[in-house]
Design a protein around this motif. Structure first.
Motif, short mmCIF file in Angstrom:
data_model
loop_
_atom_site.label_atom_id
_atom_site.label_comp_id
_atom_site.label_asym_id
_atom_site.label_seq_id
_atom_site.Cartn_x
_atom_site.Cartn_y
_atom_site.Cartn_z
N ALA A 138 -13.14 21.41 4.41
CA ALA A 138 -14.08 20.78 5.11
C ALA A 138 -14.45 19.34 5.08
O ALA A 138 -14.57 18.99 3.92
CB ALA A 138 -15.58 21.34 5.09
N PHE A 139 -14.11 18.51 6.05
CA PHE A 139 -14.26 17.00 5.88
C PHE A 139 -15.82 16.57 6.62
O PHE A 139 -15.76 16.97 7.76
CB PHE A 139 -13.44 16.23 6.58
N ILE A 140 -16.85 16.39 5.87
CA ILE A 140 -18.15 16.44 6.18
C ILE A 140 -18.31 14.72 6.43
O ILE A 140 -18.08 13.98 5.73
CB ILE A 140 -19.31 16.94 5.07
N MET A 141 -18.74 14.40 7.74
CA MET A 141 -18.97 13.00 8.10
C MET A 141 -20.00 12.85 8.96
O MET A 141 -20.80 13.63 9.37
CB MET A 141 -17.44 12.74 8.67
N THR A 142 -20.16 11.41 9.04
CA THR A 142 -21.24 10.83 9.84
C THR A 142 -20.58 10.16 11.10
O THR A 142 -19.97 9.04 10.77
CB THR A 142 -22.15 10.03 9.30
N VAL A 143 -20.62 10.36 12.26
CA VAL A 143 -20.02 10.04 13.41
C VAL A 143 -20.99 9.19 14.39
O VAL A 143 -21.95 9.80 14.64
CB VAL A 143 -19.14 10.90 14.13
N ARG A 144 -20.89 7.91 14.54
CA ARG A 144 -21.66 7.08 15.30
C ARG A 144 -21.38 7.08 17.00
O ARG A 144 -22.29 6.30 17.77
CB ARG A 144 -21.87 5.60 14.88
N ARG A 167 -10.85 22.56 13.70
CA ARG A 167 -12.08 22.65 14.32
C ARG A 167 -12.94 21.43 13.90
O ARG A 167 -13.02 20.86 12.90
CB ARG A 167 -12.79 23.91 14.23
N LEU A 168 -13.44 21.00 15.21
CA LEU A 168 -14.38 19.76 15.14
C LEU A 168 -15.77 20.58 15.42
O LEU A 168 -16.24 21.18 16.24
CB LEU A 168 -14.21 18.64 16.20
N MET A 169 -16.70 20.43 14.51
CA MET A 169 -18.02 21.01 14.35
C MET A 169 -19.15 20.04 14.59
O MET A 169 -19.10 19.03 13.54
CB MET A 169 -18.45 22.02 13.10
N GLN A 170 -20.20 20.13 15.33
CA GLN A 170 -21.26 19.43 15.46
C GLN A 170 -22.54 19.89 14.53
O GLN A 170 -22.68 21.09 14.73
CB GLN A 170 -21.80 19.34 16.90
N VAL A 182 -15.03 18.37 10.26
CA VAL A 182 -13.45 18.72 10.70
C VAL A 182 -13.32 20.13 9.59
O VAL A 182 -13.37 19.78 8.40
CB VAL A 182 -12.57 17.56 10.52
N VAL A 183 -13.12 21.22 10.03
CA VAL A 183 -12.71 22.41 9.30
C VAL A 183 -11.62 22.98 9.52
O VAL A 183 -11.24 23.25 10.61
CB VAL A 183 -13.84 23.47 9.62
N ASP A 214 -14.48 2.22 12.29
CA ASP A 214 -15.63 1.79 12.31
C ASP A 214 -16.92 2.86 12.90
O ASP A 214 -17.96 2.32 12.98
CB ASP A 214 -15.70 0.41 13.17
N ILE A 215 -16.42 3.92 13.30
CA ILE A 215 -17.39 4.81 13.69
C ILE A 215 -17.64 6.25 13.06
O ILE A 215 -18.43 7.16 13.29
CB ILE A 215 -17.24 5.25 15.28
N ARG A 216 -16.82 6.18 12.09
CA ARG A 216 -17.00 7.35 11.01
C ARG A 216 -17.20 7.16 9.75
O ARG A 216 -16.28 6.06 9.12
CB ARG A 216 -15.77 8.52 11.30
N THR A 217 -17.96 7.66 8.84
CA THR A 217 -18.13 7.59 7.55
C THR A 217 -17.85 9.04 6.97
O THR A 217 -18.54 9.99 7.52
CB THR A 217 -19.33 6.99 6.96
N ILE A 218 -16.95 9.37 6.21
CA ILE A 218 -16.58 10.44 5.32
C ILE A 218 -17.54 10.68 4.33
O ILE A 218 -17.46 9.87 3.41
CB ILE A 218 -15.18 10.62 5.00
N ASN A 219 -18.38 11.65 4.32
CA ASN A 219 -19.49 11.95 3.28
C ASN A 219 -18.64 12.58 1.74
O ASN A 219 -18.75 12.19 0.69
CB ASN A 219 -20.52 12.58 3.68
N THR A 220 -17.99 13.80 2.24
CA THR A 220 -17.25 14.70 1.09
C THR A 220 -16.21 15.31 2.00
O THR A 220 -16.22 15.57 2.91
CB THR A 220 -18.32 15.13 0.58
N VAL A 221 -15.30 15.80 1.10
CA VAL A 221 -14.06 16.60 1.44
C VAL A 221 -14.21 17.76 0.46
O VAL A 221 -14.02 17.48 -0.59
CB VAL A 221 -12.85 15.93 1.47
N ASN A 222 -14.27 18.98 0.97
CA ASN A 222 -14.54 20.26 0.39
C ASN A 222 -13.55 21.10 0.42
O ASN A 222 -12.89 21.20 1.53
CB ASN A 222 -15.76 20.91 0.64
N ASN A 223 -12.89 21.95 -0.57
CA ASN A 223 -11.92 22.92 -0.38
C ASN A 223 -12.44 24.35 -0.96
O ASN A 223 -13.19 24.42 -1.59
CB ASN A 223 -10.90 22.34 -1.39
N TYR A 224 -12.07 25.26 -0.27
CA TYR A 224 -12.66 26.59 -0.30
C TYR A 224 -11.69 27.70 -0.37
O TYR A 224 -10.51 27.42 0.10
CB TYR A 224 -13.68 26.85 0.85
N ALA A 225 -11.73 28.85 -1.23
CA ALA A 225 -10.78 29.76 -1.34
C ALA A 225 -11.70 31.10 -0.80
O ALA A 225 -12.46 31.52 -1.16
CB ALA A 225 -10.22 29.86 -2.67
#
Length: 232
Positions: A138-144, A167-170, A182-183, A214-225
């Motif tokens: 999961a790429f967690i981000m802020t989109v302007r 997928r793109l999740m709001q 983005v998952v 210039d419209i996206r800031t990635i906050n964290t990228v997480n990996n899951y099993a």
């Protein structure tokens, strides 16, 4: 059960109640709960029993182990997927009114602590999440500029494909300032990383970054099993 976990589970079960009456929404939604689990075997066993009780008829539920997660101290992430708002309301009322739900709360007493909860609405999907998919990112981000980002993301996905599903999740509630995620899911961690190696080195991705940098800031990228998936 710790009070915090009880509140998180009930809040996720009631977040949209009273706000969606009469509204038809086709977009799938997800309730995502972060858990600090002391005894994962006991937690999964209690979940098995709740599904067998009938309280979870119609549910699509997945528990993931947080392999690499920079967002919170959770050890696991529980994801409940719904076809839309009305499905969410109906299945939530069914669960909360069923004796199996109360038995589940009693069974997990002392095994888990809730750390976070959020609600997400699906904005774009390519591929399907399969039972064989055992790795998630999961790429967690802020989109302007959500409309521009969605258009560029769709273009990138058409050019590069996906590792299994993408997928793109709001993010609707509980996101702590982030707006989108983005998952991705893939059959294995190796398959996921091979896809990301290819994607991040591609000219398509470089063009994508030029358009959305210039419209996206990635906050964290997480990996899951994957731990277990229930569908009933």
């Amino acid at each position: 059960m710790p009070v915090q976990l009880r509140r998180i589970l009930i809040a996720c079960g009631a977040a949209l109640m009273g706000t969606t009456s009469g509204v038809v929404q086709a977009a799938p939604v997800e309730a995502v709960i972060g858990l600090d689990v002391d005894n994962s075997r006991a937690f999964v066993s209690a979940m098995d029993a709740m599904f067998e009780s009938g309280a979870m008829d119609g549910y699509d539920l997945t528990i993931w182990a947080n392999a690499f997660d920079g967002t919170n101290p959770a050890t696991h992430t529980l994801v409940a997927s719904f076809d839309g708002y009305e499905s969410y309301d109906r299945l939530t009322r069914q669960r909360l009114d069923h004796s199996g739900w109360l038995e589940f709360l009693q069974a997990i007493e002392g095994t888990s602590t809730g750390t976070s909860s959020l609600m997400a609405v699906e904005a774009f999907k390519a591929g399907e999440i399969a039972d064989s998919h055992r790795s998630g990112v999961a790429f967690i981000m802020t989109v302007r500029d959500p409309a521009k980002y969605a258009a560029e993301f769709s273009k990138l996905t058409r050019a590069q494909g996906h590792p299994g599903s993408i997928r793109l999740m709001q993010l609707r509630y509980g996101s702590m300032g982030a707006t989108h995620a983005v998952v991705m899911t893939a059959p294995s961690s190796a398959a996921m990383n091979e896809y990301l190696d290819k994607l991040l080195a591609s000219e398509d991705y470089a063009d994508f970054v030029d358009e959305v940098g210039d419209i996206r800031t990635i906050n964290t990228v997480n990996n899951y099993a994957l731990v277990k998936r229930w569908r009933k």
